[in-house]
Design a protein around this motif. Structure first.
Motif, mmCIF file in Angstrom:
data_model
loop_
_atom_site.group_PDB
_atom_site.id
_atom_site.type_symbol
_atom_site.label_atom_id
_atom_site.label_comp_id
_atom_site.label_asym_id
_atom_site.label_seq_id
_atom_site.Cartn_x
_atom_site.Cartn_y
_atom_site.Cartn_z
ATOM 1 N N GLY A 1 0.795 -1.215 0.000
ATOM 2 C CA GLY A 1 0.000 0.000 0.000
ATOM 3 C C GLY A 1 0.829 1.267 0.000
ATOM 4 O O GLY A 1 0.327 2.343 -0.342
ATOM 5 N N ALA A 2 2.109 1.173 0.360
ATOM 6 C CA ALA A 2 2.982 2.343 0.325
ATOM 7 C C ALA A 2 3.179 2.798 -1.116
ATOM 8 O O ALA A 2 3.270 1.980 -2.036
ATOM 9 C CB ALA A 2 4.325 2.024 0.965
ATOM 10 N N GLU A 3 3.254 4.097 -1.303
ATOM 11 C CA GLU A 3 3.438 4.651 -2.647
ATOM 12 C C GLU A 3 4.893 4.649 -3.085
ATOM 13 O O GLU A 3 5.189 4.620 -4.292
ATOM 14 C CB GLU A 3 2.899 6.082 -2.703
ATOM 15 N N ILE A 4 5.819 4.695 -2.132
ATOM 16 C CA ILE A 4 7.246 4.806 -2.439
ATOM 17 C C ILE A 4 8.008 3.778 -1.608
ATOM 18 O O ILE A 4 7.727 3.588 -0.421
ATOM 19 C CB ILE A 4 7.789 6.214 -2.104
ATOM 20 N N LEU A 5 8.982 3.118 -2.234
ATOM 21 C CA LEU A 5 9.912 2.224 -1.547
ATOM 22 C C LEU A 5 11.324 2.710 -1.845
ATOM 23 O O LEU A 5 11.640 3.006 -3.005
ATOM 24 C CB LEU A 5 9.751 0.780 -2.029
ATOM 25 N N VAL A 6 12.166 2.810 -0.819
ATOM 26 C CA VAL A 6 13.537 3.266 -1.039
ATOM 27 C C VAL A 6 14.519 2.151 -0.700
ATOM 28 O O VAL A 6 14.331 1.403 0.256
ATOM 29 C CB VAL A 6 13.869 4.539 -0.231
ATOM 30 N N VAL A 7 15.587 2.055 -1.517
ATOM 31 C CA VAL A 7 16.588 0.998 -1.369
ATOM 32 C C VAL A 7 17.991 1.589 -1.521
ATOM 33 O O VAL A 7 18.654 1.410 -2.555
ATOM 34 C CB VAL A 7 16.372 -0.136 -2.398
ATOM 35 N N PRO A 8 18.487 2.313 -0.520
ATOM 36 C CA PRO A 8 19.891 2.746 -0.571
ATOM 37 C C PRO A 8 20.803 1.531 -0.476
ATOM 38 O O PRO A 8 20.566 0.646 0.343
ATOM 39 C CB PRO A 8 20.022 3.653 0.660
ATOM 40 N N SER A 9 21.853 1.474 -1.299
ATOM 41 C CA SER A 9 22.603 0.230 -1.440
ATOM 42 C C SER A 9 24.078 0.459 -1.716
ATOM 43 O O SER A 9 24.515 1.554 -2.068
ATOM 44 C CB SER A 9 22.007 -0.608 -2.587
ATOM 45 N N ALA A 10 24.823 -0.647 -1.575
ATOM 46 C CA ALA A 10 26.213 -0.724 -2.008
ATOM 47 C C ALA A 10 26.404 -2.123 -2.599
ATOM 48 O O ALA A 10 27.236 -2.905 -2.138
ATOM 49 C CB ALA A 10 27.171 -0.469 -0.852
ATOM 50 N N PHE A 11 25.620 -2.450 -3.614
ATOM 51 C CA PHE A 11 25.653 -3.766 -4.243
ATOM 52 C C PHE A 11 27.023 -4.039 -4.858
ATOM 53 O O PHE A 11 27.614 -3.150 -5.490
ATOM 54 C CB PHE A 11 24.576 -3.856 -5.333
ATOM 55 N N THR A 12 27.503 -5.256 -4.703
ATOM 56 C CA THR A 12 28.764 -5.622 -5.326
ATOM 57 C C THR A 12 28.600 -5.691 -6.844
ATOM 58 O O THR A 12 27.490 -5.847 -7.368
ATOM 59 C CB THR A 12 29.260 -6.988 -4.835
ATOM 60 N N ARG A 13 29.728 -5.579 -7.543
ATOM 61 C CA ARG A 13 29.679 -5.677 -9.006
ATOM 62 C C ARG A 13 29.085 -7.004 -9.446
ATOM 63 O O ARG A 13 28.248 -7.066 -10.350
ATOM 64 C CB ARG A 13 31.089 -5.511 -9.582
ATOM 65 N N GLN A 14 29.516 -8.105 -8.789
ATOM 66 C CA GLN A 14 29.070 -9.433 -9.200
ATOM 67 C C GLN A 14 27.570 -9.630 -8.990
ATOM 68 O O GLN A 14 26.846 -10.046 -9.897
ATOM 69 C CB GLN A 14 29.851 -10.504 -8.425
ATOM 70 N N THR A 15 27.082 -9.338 -7.804
ATOM 71 C CA THR A 15 25.664 -9.557 -7.536
ATOM 72 C C THR A 15 24.801 -8.527 -8.250
ATOM 73 O O THR A 15 23.677 -8.826 -8.661
ATOM 74 C CB THR A 15 25.380 -9.516 -6.033
ATOM 75 N N GLY A 16 25.334 -7.314 -8.399
ATOM 76 C CA GLY A 16 24.561 -6.290 -9.088
ATOM 77 C C GLY A 16 24.332 -6.596 -10.546
ATOM 78 O O GLY A 16 23.223 -6.415 -11.070
ATOM 79 N N SER A 17 25.368 -7.079 -11.226
ATOM 80 C CA SER A 17 25.218 -7.381 -12.651
ATOM 81 C C SER A 17 24.248 -8.528 -12.879
ATOM 82 O O SER A 17 23.581 -8.599 -13.916
ATOM 83 C CB SER A 17 26.579 -7.717 -13.261
ATOM 84 N N ALA A 18 24.125 -9.413 -11.893
ATOM 85 C CA ALA A 18 23.224 -10.563 -12.037
ATOM 86 C C ALA A 18 21.791 -10.253 -11.628
ATOM 87 O O ALA A 18 20.838 -10.721 -12.275
ATOM 88 C CB ALA A 18 23.755 -11.736 -11.213
#
Length: 271
Positions: free
Chosen positions: A169-186
């Motif tokens: 029901g929330a209108e906005i979801l926020v995801v501040p991150s520091a994803f690794t290159r490996q997991t981010g590309s996948a």
């Protein structure tokens, strides 16, 4: 009321002063172009050479250089500011990875402590043990904004859809991150678009994006996604920001035309 949403991407260093200077410049740029809500990435203020280095900078709740800086930036630029994550002291000597939300007057509106900790061994030999320095949070948090409810999360939380169902029901979801290159590309874009689609919400994802002083490579790809799963804006690598408009009429139309949140069955309502 619609809003201009901005996400900031950084390549944070082990210098607090340099990071705050860079973040201030990017916030000013986004605000000058009309940003109403600005999201900073995880660890925006500090990324040390070792996971435990952040303990030297952790602050008591409600006081400290980073918290005062966040409040001042929000007030100065007249925008809501979501402070990625900063280290706040935990009772056991570790810190919480804490996301703080400040309104346009610089008043703190919410605190969320990262629940899911990144303790993994990746295929390329990278190893992470966030629990050595970070204590896990316990409680999902959402906050009322002028543009609707906003659900808070940090990085590894993204892989746990049950958390976001608590924000249904929330209108906005926020995801501040520091994803690794490996997991981010996948997985980065796939997971973010899934959270937007299944919850029919705008998703703001601010990532670290580059090579850091300890040799760690973060993925980047900071983006804003609409409730239909469309990527409205994206920055691939390096420091910078992107912005997109929030259309609340479009959000409500998505939910009316495809009322998945209403179609959830009672057996799953607790999830």
């Amino acid at each position: 009321m619609d809003a201009q949403l901005a996400v900031i991407q950084m390549v944070s260093t082990e210098s607090l002063a340099e990071n705050l200077e860079e973040a201030a410049k990017l916030i000013q740029e986004a605000a000058s172009q009309g940003a109403d809500l600005v999201l900073l990435p995880e660890n925006f203020a500090f990324m040390g050479r070792h996971e435990t280095d952040k303990l030297a900078l952790m602050e008591a709740d409600g006081e400290g250089i980073i918290q005062s800086w966040l409040a001042a930036q929000a007030h100065q630029h007249g925008c809501w500011l979501v402070g990625g994550s900063i280290p706040l002291a935990a009772p056991d000597g570790r810190c919480f990875a804490t996301c703080l939300v400040f309104d346009a007057q610089g008043l703190r509106r919410a605190r969320y402590d990262k629940i899911h900790l990144f303790d993994v061994d990746l295929a390329d030999g990278e190893m992470y043990r966030e629990s050595r320095s970070i204590a896990p949070g316990k409680t999902p948090v959402q906050v009322e904004t002028p543009w609707g409810m906003m659900g808070l999360s940090i990085c590894y939380d993204l892989r746990f859809p049950e958390l976001y169902r608590r924000y249904a029901g929330a209108e906005i979801l926020v995801v501040p991150s520091a994803f690794t290159r490996q997991t981010g590309s996948a997985h980065w874009e796939s997971l973010l678009r899934a959270r937007a689609i299944e919850n029919q919400a705008y998703v703001l994802a601010a990532d670290q994006g580059g090579v850091h002083q300890n040799g760690r490579q973060t993925f980047g790809g900071s983006m804003i996604i609409d409730p239909w799963g469309q990527v409205l804006a994206r920055r691939e690598q390096g420091p910078g920001w992107v912005m997109a408009g929030m259309d609340r009429e479009f959000l409500q139309r998505c939910r009316k035309q495809l009322p998945v949140l209403q179609h959830r069955q009672p057996a799953y309502q607790a999830i």
